[in-house]
Motif scaffolding. Sequence first.
Motif, PDB file in Angstrom:
ATOM      1  N   GLY A  93      45.727  36.716  21.505  1.00 52.20           N
ATOM      2  CA  GLY A  93      47.064  37.092  21.077  1.00 52.20           C
ATOM      3  C   GLY A  93      47.816  37.934  22.083  1.00 52.20           C
ATOM      4  O   GLY A  93      48.968  38.311  21.836  1.00 52.20           O
ATOM      5  N   THR A  94      47.173  38.213  23.210  1.00 50.02           N
ATOM      6  CA  THR A  94      47.811  39.043  24.238  1.00 50.02           C
ATOM      7  C   THR A  94      48.506  38.150  25.246  1.00 50.02           C
ATOM      8  O   THR A  94      47.868  37.306  25.895  1.00 50.02           O
ATOM      9  CB  THR A  94      46.756  39.895  24.970  1.00 50.02           C
ATOM     10  N   PRO A  95      49.842  38.299  25.415  1.00 48.63           N
ATOM     11  CA  PRO A  95      50.533  37.464  26.396  1.00 48.63           C
ATOM     12  C   PRO A  95      50.172  37.864  27.824  1.00 48.63           C
ATOM     13  O   PRO A  95      49.821  39.006  28.095  1.00 48.63           O
ATOM     14  CB  PRO A  95      52.014  37.719  26.104  1.00 48.63           C
ATOM     15  N   VAL A  96      50.252  36.891  28.731  1.00 49.52           N
ATOM     16  CA  VAL A  96      49.972  37.119  30.147  1.00 49.52           C
ATOM     17  C   VAL A  96      51.281  36.997  30.916  1.00 49.52           C
ATOM     18  O   VAL A  96      51.961  35.968  30.834  1.00 49.52           O
ATOM     19  CB  VAL A  96      48.944  36.104  30.685  1.00 49.52           C
ATOM     20  N   ASP A  97      51.613  38.037  31.609  1.00 46.10           N
ATOM     21  CA  ASP A  97      52.816  38.028  32.434  1.00 46.10           C
ATOM     22  C   ASP A  97      52.409  38.151  33.900  1.00 46.10           C
ATOM     23  O   ASP A  97      51.284  38.517  34.231  1.00 46.10           O
ATOM     24  CB  ASP A  97      53.741  39.196  32.056  1.00 46.10           C
ATOM     25  N   GLY A  98      53.335  37.866  34.781  1.00 44.62           N
ATOM     26  CA  GLY A  98      53.081  38.087  36.202  1.00 44.62           C
ATOM     27  C   GLY A  98      52.464  36.878  36.881  1.00 44.62           C
ATOM     28  O   GLY A  98      52.661  35.734  36.471  1.00 44.62           O
ATOM     29  N   ASP A  99      51.670  37.153  37.910  1.00 45.56           N
ATOM     30  CA  ASP A  99      51.103  36.125  38.784  1.00 45.56           C
ATOM     31  C   ASP A  99      50.030  35.320  38.035  1.00 45.56           C
ATOM     32  O   ASP A  99      48.947  35.824  37.748  1.00 45.56           O
ATOM     33  CB  ASP A  99      50.504  36.796  40.021  1.00 45.56           C
ATOM     34  N   ALA A 100      50.339  34.041  37.735  1.00 50.90           N
ATOM     35  CA  ALA A 100      49.411  33.214  36.973  1.00 50.90           C
ATOM     36  C   ALA A 100      48.131  32.945  37.752  1.00 50.90           C
ATOM     37  O   ALA A 100      47.040  32.933  37.189  1.00 50.90           O
ATOM     38  CB  ALA A 100      50.073  31.893  36.586  1.00 50.90           C
ATOM     39  N   ALA A 101      48.259  32.722  39.060  1.00 48.52           N
ATOM     40  CA  ALA A 101      47.073  32.461  39.874  1.00 48.52           C
ATOM     41  C   ALA A 101      46.161  33.674  39.894  1.00 48.52           C
ATOM     42  O   ALA A 101      44.937  33.552  39.810  1.00 48.52           O
ATOM     43  CB  ALA A 101      47.478  32.066  41.288  1.00 48.52           C
ATOM     44  N   ALA A 102      46.751  34.863  39.976  1.00 51.56           N
ATOM     45  CA  ALA A 102      45.945  36.083  39.977  1.00 51.56           C
ATOM     46  C   ALA A 102      45.204  36.232  38.656  1.00 51.56           C
ATOM     47  O   ALA A 102      44.047  36.675  38.624  1.00 51.56           O
ATOM     48  CB  ALA A 102      46.836  37.297  40.232  1.00 51.56           C
ATOM     49  N   PHE A 103      45.863  35.851  37.541  1.00 51.95           N
ATOM     50  CA  PHE A 103      45.191  35.922  36.247  1.00 51.95           C
ATOM     51  C   PHE A 103      44.014  34.956  36.200  1.00 51.95           C
ATOM     52  O   PHE A 103      42.957  35.278  35.645  1.00 51.95           O
ATOM     53  CB  PHE A 103      46.174  35.610  35.116  1.00 51.95           C
ATOM     54  N   GLN A 104      44.165  33.766  36.752  1.00 52.72           N
ATOM     55  CA  GLN A 104      43.059  32.804  36.744  1.00 52.72           C
ATOM     56  C   GLN A 104      41.882  33.313  37.563  1.00 52.72           C
ATOM     57  O   GLN A 104      40.724  33.144  37.178  1.00 52.72           O
ATOM     58  CB  GLN A 104      43.540  31.444  37.286  1.00 52.72           C
ATOM     59  N   LEU A 105      42.141  33.957  38.695  1.00 53.68           N
ATOM     60  CA  LEU A 105      41.054  34.552  39.485  1.00 53.68           C
ATOM     61  C   LEU A 105      40.390  35.679  38.698  1.00 53.68           C
ATOM     62  O   LEU A 105      39.170  35.823  38.710  1.00 53.68           O
ATOM     63  CB  LEU A 105      41.587  35.067  40.817  1.00 53.68           C
ATOM     64  N   MET A 106      41.210  36.481  38.015  1.00 54.50           N
ATOM     65  CA  MET A 106      40.665  37.555  37.189  1.00 54.50           C
ATOM     66  C   MET A 106      39.806  36.977  36.068  1.00 54.50           C
ATOM     67  O   MET A 106      38.736  37.511  35.743  1.00 54.50           O
ATOM     68  CB  MET A 106      41.799  38.396  36.605  1.00 54.50           C
ATOM     69  N   PHE A 107      40.255  35.868  35.506  1.00 55.97           N
ATOM     70  CA  PHE A 107      39.492  35.206  34.464  1.00 55.97           C
ATOM     71  C   PHE A 107      38.125  34.760  34.991  1.00 55.97           C
ATOM     72  O   PHE A 107      37.096  34.970  34.352  1.00 55.97           O
ATOM     73  CB  PHE A 107      40.283  34.003  33.939  1.00 55.97           C
ATOM     74  N   LEU A 108      38.097  34.145  36.164  1.00 54.71           N
ATOM     75  CA  LEU A 108      36.826  33.709  36.745  1.00 54.71           C
ATOM     76  C   LEU A 108      35.915  34.897  37.024  1.00 54.71           C
ATOM     77  O   LEU A 108      34.704  34.844  36.766  1.00 54.71           O
ATOM     78  CB  LEU A 108      37.064  32.908  38.018  1.00 54.71           C
ATOM     79  N   ASP A 109      36.487  35.978  37.560  1.00 50.72           N
ATOM     80  CA  ASP A 109      35.682  37.174  37.818  1.00 50.72           C
ATOM     81  C   ASP A 109      35.088  37.713  36.521  1.00 50.72           C
ATOM     82  O   ASP A 109      33.903  38.079  36.453  1.00 50.72           O
ATOM     83  CB  ASP A 109      36.542  38.255  38.472  1.00 50.72           C
TER      84      ASP A 109
END
Length: 493
Positions: free
Chosen positions: A66-82
Amino acid sequence: MSPVVLGGGTALSVEDVERVARHGAAVAVAPEVAPRLARARAALDGAAAAGQAIYGYNTGLGAKSGTPVDGDAAAFQLMFLDGRSVAMGEALPRAVVRAAMLARAAGLARGGSGLSPPLFDALVAALNAGVHPVMPGLGSIGAADLGLMAPLGQMLVGRGEAEFRGAVMPAAAALRAAGLAPAVLCPKDGLSLISAAAVSIGHGALVAAEARRLAERQLDAAALTLEGLGGNPAVFDPRIQEARPAPGQREAAAGMRARLAGSALHGAAVPLQDPLSLRCVASIHGALVSAVAAAATAVELELAAAADNPLVVAEDGFVASTGNFHGPALALAFEGLGLGVGQAAVACAARFTQLTGPGRNGLPRNLSRRGGASAGFVSLQKTAAALLAGIRHAAHPVVLDVVPVSEGVEDHATQAPLAVAKAAVILDLWRRLIALETMAAAEAVDCRGASRLGTGTAAVQAWVRSLVAPLDADRPLGPEAERLAAALAAAGG
């Protein structure tokens, strides 16, 4: 070797996975896949642009959906993998990693993920180039294999470690050595790569293929035991099987008849009834074959599925969260495979004991032609008992071992990777039991001096004698049985 084609009209088989994972077959992509992936990506991006909340694209994951993601989408995907790189333990074998990569590529090729087409191409290219992530084996409870699959996403973007040509090195170096460049992640790409049961599916394909082969070798051993014990082949008459047409039973009986064709047992003076482990080979083996078929079918269904979360249906722009990644049927099929093999293994060990016991149907005690204090084969009964105990232990079900995680959002799990892994352990032990039975049966055949073996049993006898000499005096038999077991494994690649 012809390539294995993804995304066309023919779904992958467990043997296709084995060809790629173990034998290095190339992976080709059907021409319709590229436009399919492009349409799905456009539908995914269009739904997000229209303001739809899409799990893992513009929202957090798990309990934070339920938490929206703002900003750099690619950075979020890397954070997700980490954040999902949580697996521990020894690295999975190379063949299992390759099977998992292929399983994920097969699922992505169905077009349900919205994965960026260049990232799909990067995955296939890495597989064909022999660049494999180092994937620790502990970290999935079967609610998708995210923890195990995260290193794949890391590797494709040049992070973490990879294996290339037998050497482990930084992933960026491995990609460079293979002439590949790190991929770039777009929104949801990290999730699309790893939110799947690909380790369970890929490893399951290898296990199912091996189980099919070992089932044939088990019939070889049982038929040679019948020759060695001078048993009654009449129990495999087709009319008996038609009276109880249980799944697999007719095929197992036909396999025994083919192996025993031409044997001097036909028409000879044989016992009216053999022990159940011989008399019931067809029904026991039929149940085993059914369990193997169920496991292979469960895997092949997953290989043909778009089991993504969220799922993209490009034709009508439909994007929705799903539970399609969950594989309880896959886990249950491999629990059943373990139990089916276990039943066959119990019969295998029983026949081995009949062969090596006090002397049945004129055989020398313990298959020792010297007699007296000679041990012959009797001490190997302990080895057989130990192998069977290991199989019983590994066959204990795990699918109900569930602990809720992720703040209660993930309150069910399948334990599919563990169900598959323990089935692989069972096969390894069973293969050694088959080797013991085959070796003892060959010795019994020599002791009986059978005048004429069946077409199939003669070939098995010759194969055993090419690896193990007759027992003229006590000698270390454990290493010889291990050599036979290794030859059984090598025969399957």
